[in-house]
Design an enzyme around this catalytic site. Structure first.
Site, PDB file in Angstrom:
ATOM      1  N   GLY A  15       0.813  -1.206   0.000  1.00  0.00           N
ATOM      2  CA  GLY A  15       0.000   0.000   0.000  1.00  0.00           C
ATOM      3  C   GLY A  15       0.850   1.260   0.000  1.00  0.00           C
ATOM      4  O   GLY A  15       0.565   2.229  -0.715  1.00  0.00           O
ATOM      5  N   SER A 132       0.792  -7.794  -9.167  1.00  0.00           N
ATOM      6  CA  SER A 132       2.002  -8.616  -9.114  1.00  0.00           C
ATOM      7  C   SER A 132       3.234  -7.752  -9.344  1.00  0.00           C
ATOM      8  O   SER A 132       3.227  -6.822 -10.145  1.00  0.00           O
ATOM      9  CB  SER A 132       1.956  -9.726 -10.165  1.00  0.00           C
ATOM     10  OG  SER A 132       3.129 -10.512 -10.086  1.00  0.00           O
ATOM     11  N   LYS A 187      -4.846 -13.607 -11.323  1.00  0.00           N
ATOM     12  CA  LYS A 187      -3.692 -13.432 -10.432  1.00  0.00           C
ATOM     13  C   LYS A 187      -3.366 -14.733  -9.705  1.00  0.00           C
ATOM     14  O   LYS A 187      -2.189 -15.083  -9.503  1.00  0.00           O
ATOM     15  CB  LYS A 187      -3.985 -12.317  -9.415  1.00  0.00           C
ATOM     16  CG  LYS A 187      -2.891 -12.122  -8.343  1.00  0.00           C
ATOM     17  CD  LYS A 187      -1.520 -11.889  -8.970  1.00  0.00           C
ATOM     18  CE  LYS A 187      -0.495 -11.326  -7.990  1.00  0.00           C
ATOM     19  NZ  LYS A 187      -0.279 -12.123  -6.802  1.00  0.00           N
ATOM     20  N   HIS A 190      -1.577 -16.871 -12.141  1.00  0.00           N
ATOM     21  CA  HIS A 190      -0.226 -16.308 -12.251  1.00  0.00           C
ATOM     22  C   HIS A 190       0.666 -16.874 -11.151  1.00  0.00           C
ATOM     23  O   HIS A 190       1.789 -17.320 -11.395  1.00  0.00           O
ATOM     24  CB  HIS A 190      -0.291 -14.781 -12.147  1.00  0.00           C
ATOM     25  CG  HIS A 190       1.028 -14.115 -11.880  1.00  0.00           C
ATOM     26  ND1 HIS A 190       1.633 -14.111 -10.637  1.00  0.00           N
ATOM     27  CD2 HIS A 190       1.873 -13.421 -12.688  1.00  0.00           C
ATOM     28  CE1 HIS A 190       2.781 -13.472 -10.689  1.00  0.00           C
ATOM     29  NE2 HIS A 190       2.953 -13.029 -11.924  1.00  0.00           N
ATOM     30  N   ASN A 191       0.161 -16.862  -9.915  1.00  0.00           N
ATOM     31  CA  ASN A 191       0.953 -17.359  -8.793  1.00  0.00           C
ATOM     32  C   ASN A 191       1.183 -18.857  -8.893  1.00  0.00           C
ATOM     33  O   ASN A 191       2.233 -19.360  -8.474  1.00  0.00           O
ATOM     34  CB  ASN A 191       0.268 -17.005  -7.476  1.00  0.00           C
ATOM     35  CG  ASN A 191       0.412 -15.532  -7.125  1.00  0.00           C
ATOM     36  OD1 ASN A 191       0.639 -14.699  -7.993  1.00  0.00           O
ATOM     37  ND2 ASN A 191       0.264 -15.200  -5.857  1.00  0.00           N
ATOM     38  N   GLU A 194       3.907 -19.271 -11.202  1.00  0.00           N
ATOM     39  CA  GLU A 194       5.093 -18.830 -10.459  1.00  0.00           C
ATOM     40  C   GLU A 194       5.646 -19.968  -9.606  1.00  0.00           C
ATOM     41  O   GLU A 194       6.868 -20.200  -9.586  1.00  0.00           O
ATOM     42  CB  GLU A 194       4.709 -17.637  -9.583  1.00  0.00           C
ATOM     43  CG  GLU A 194       5.797 -17.080  -8.700  1.00  0.00           C
ATOM     44  CD  GLU A 194       5.254 -15.989  -7.777  1.00  0.00           C
ATOM     45  OE1 GLU A 194       5.519 -16.061  -6.557  1.00  0.00           O
ATOM     46  OE2 GLU A 194       4.554 -15.093  -8.274  1.00  0.00           O
TER      47      GLU A 194
END
Length: 478
Positions: A15, A132, A187, A190-191, A194
């Protein structure tokens, strides 16, 4: 006092850096953080460090919401799960119809689906945005995967596209993914990829160390070399760098790290979702299991006692060994991406998300952890044929893996002979062979099911969806 055009709720590492990135790209940003305990000083310290930049810091949530222009846009950067619901509950009394809440955490896509539906009834637009790139990406340009209430799309794109990373063609690594939880789903996948790519590189490192007797410096040099080829990727780059780091005694720091890998759950969610949707995801699932195996440090230590150590490969064969290993890494990585995109495609159909896989491949080209050269031909494949069922059906991938097969199989054989586990690489080879098998032994499995449970079966000489049952005990009587 000027109103801010976006607010950031939550000033943790992500953040904090996203707020700086947003302000740097021309936004006035209001920031807010939970005020319990020592956290009450977070906003004060942030504003003090920011100096004369365009930030507004508030200590009360009502003032935070009031500081934003209408319709309000609030980026929520808190831990996934119950904390997100708590923040939404806290904000709701001060929101108006048409306001937009954006969850930038690693939330489960099912939670995002629920929040989109629940908040739409209150005329609040909810967006689940995959982010990401880690700390560096958040500050200098992440890959962003927004999805949710479509009415928010045109309002958030002008804010988030400028802060995102750039793809190979210079375009923003920020594209609207789809309705509901589509952004967080992509996402999540994506992980998952990964996890697989990290495991594949780690397996190569393990084989180079154990079977070829290579030093960390030699492996680093090889990784740097591969990073100049089609194996180029962020994960290959940092792996090469990691292997050059030395501890205080001059020895490689990586050798001092306990071989127990942690995880935060997104890889596991990917595997679970594949089981729920009936989509094979053997490589990513093996990568998740490999982390589980790594955590069994004491059990592995006891079971490894009194085992003969595997022998090193002949030094004269190192060149061939490395050539084979390079082919294996290329081929396995292709199948890793292929299974990930296949899951995205199947989920898109299941949930009516209409996900554009070419766009996904583009926004993963910069900022994110799995950015690599391979995403360029993947984008091209889906651009040429948006209805492509599976990447392995595209000529580039089918022909390239066919060329790499020999090295891939030889690498797995070397690992078997050296007693070095390659769970992910071997799983991808089995997946590749399964997908290319015109006939699998499932006919015997279906006969077994019919024998003990009368589950019926189809016949190859009859039309599909015509089912048969056999009294097997009667059939096999002599």
């Amino acid at each position: 006092m000027s109103t801010s055009n976006i607010g950031v709720y939550g000033l943790g590492v992500m953040g904090h850096n996203l707020a700086l990135n947003l302000e740097e790209k021309g936004n006035r940003v209001s920031v807010y953080n939970r005020t319990s305990g020592e956290e009450k000083y977070v906003v004060r310290d942030f504003i003090k460090q920011a100096g004369d930049k365009k930030f507004t810091g508030e200590q009360h949530v009502e003032e935070f919401v009031s500081s934003l222009e209408m319709p309000r846009k609030i980026l929520i950067m808190v831990k996934a799960g119950a904390p997100v619901d708590a923040v939404i509950k806290e904000l709701l009394p001060y929101l108006s119809g048409g306001d937009i809440l954006i969850d930038g955490g690693n939330s489960n896509f099912n939670d995002t689906n629920r929040r989109v539906n629940e908040l739409s009834k209150k005329n609040i637009l909810f967006v689940g945005m995959g982010v990401s790139g880690g700390e560096e990406g958040a500050r200098n340009g992440p890959s962003l995967m927004p999805g949710g209430n479509r009415a928010a799309r045109d309002q958030i794109n002008p804010v988030f596209e400028p802060i995102s990373a750039r793809a190979f063609d210079g375009s923003a690594c920020c594209r609207w993914i789809g309705d509901g939880g589509a952004g967080h789903f992509v996402k999540m996948v994506h992980n998952g990829i990964e996890y697989a790519d990290m495991q594949l590189i780690a397996e190569a490192y393990h084989l180079m160390t154990t079977a070829a007797g290579m030093s960390s410096k030699e492996i680093s040099d090889q990784f740097y070399h591969w990073n100049e080829t089609s194996l180029n990727s962020y994960l290959m780059e940092i792996s090469a760098e990691i292997l050059t780091a030395l501890d205080e005694d001059g020895r490689p720091l990586v050798d001092k790290i306990l071989d127990s890998a942690g995880q935060k759950g997104t890889g596991k969610w990917t595997a679970i979702t594949s089981l729920e949707l009936g989509v094979p995801l053997s490589g990513i699932t093996e990568a998740v299991y490999s982390r589980f195996f790594s955590s069994l440090v004491d059990l592995r230590s006891r079971l490894s006692e009194n085992l003969n150590s595997p022998g090193n490969t002949d030094k004269h064969d190192r060149s061939l060994f490395l050539s084979n290993l390079e082919d294996a890494l290329k081929a396995a990585r292709m199948v890793a991406y292929a299974e990930g995109f296949y899951l995205i495609e199947q989920a898109g159909h299941e949930f009516s998300w209409n996900i554009n896989s070419a766009s996904v491949a583009k926004i993963w080209q910069g900022g994110c952890i799995i950015r690599s050269k391979l995403l360029e031909p993947i984008e091209q494949a889906y651009s040429e044929n948006p209805d492509l069922e599976h990447l392995l059906l595209h000529p580039y991938f089918s022909e390239e893996i066919e060329r790499l097969q020999t090295g891939w199989r030889n690498t797995v054989k070397t690992a078997l002979d050296s007693r070095v586990p390659l769970p992910c690489s071997a799983a991808y080879l089995s997946q590749y062979d399964s997908l290319h098998s015109n006939r699998l032994p499932a006919n015997l499995i279906q006969a077994q099911r019919d024998y003990f449970g009368a589950h019926t079966y189809e016949r190859i000489d009859k039309p599909r969806d015509t089912f048969f049952h056999t009294d097997w005990q009667e059939k096999v009587k002599k």
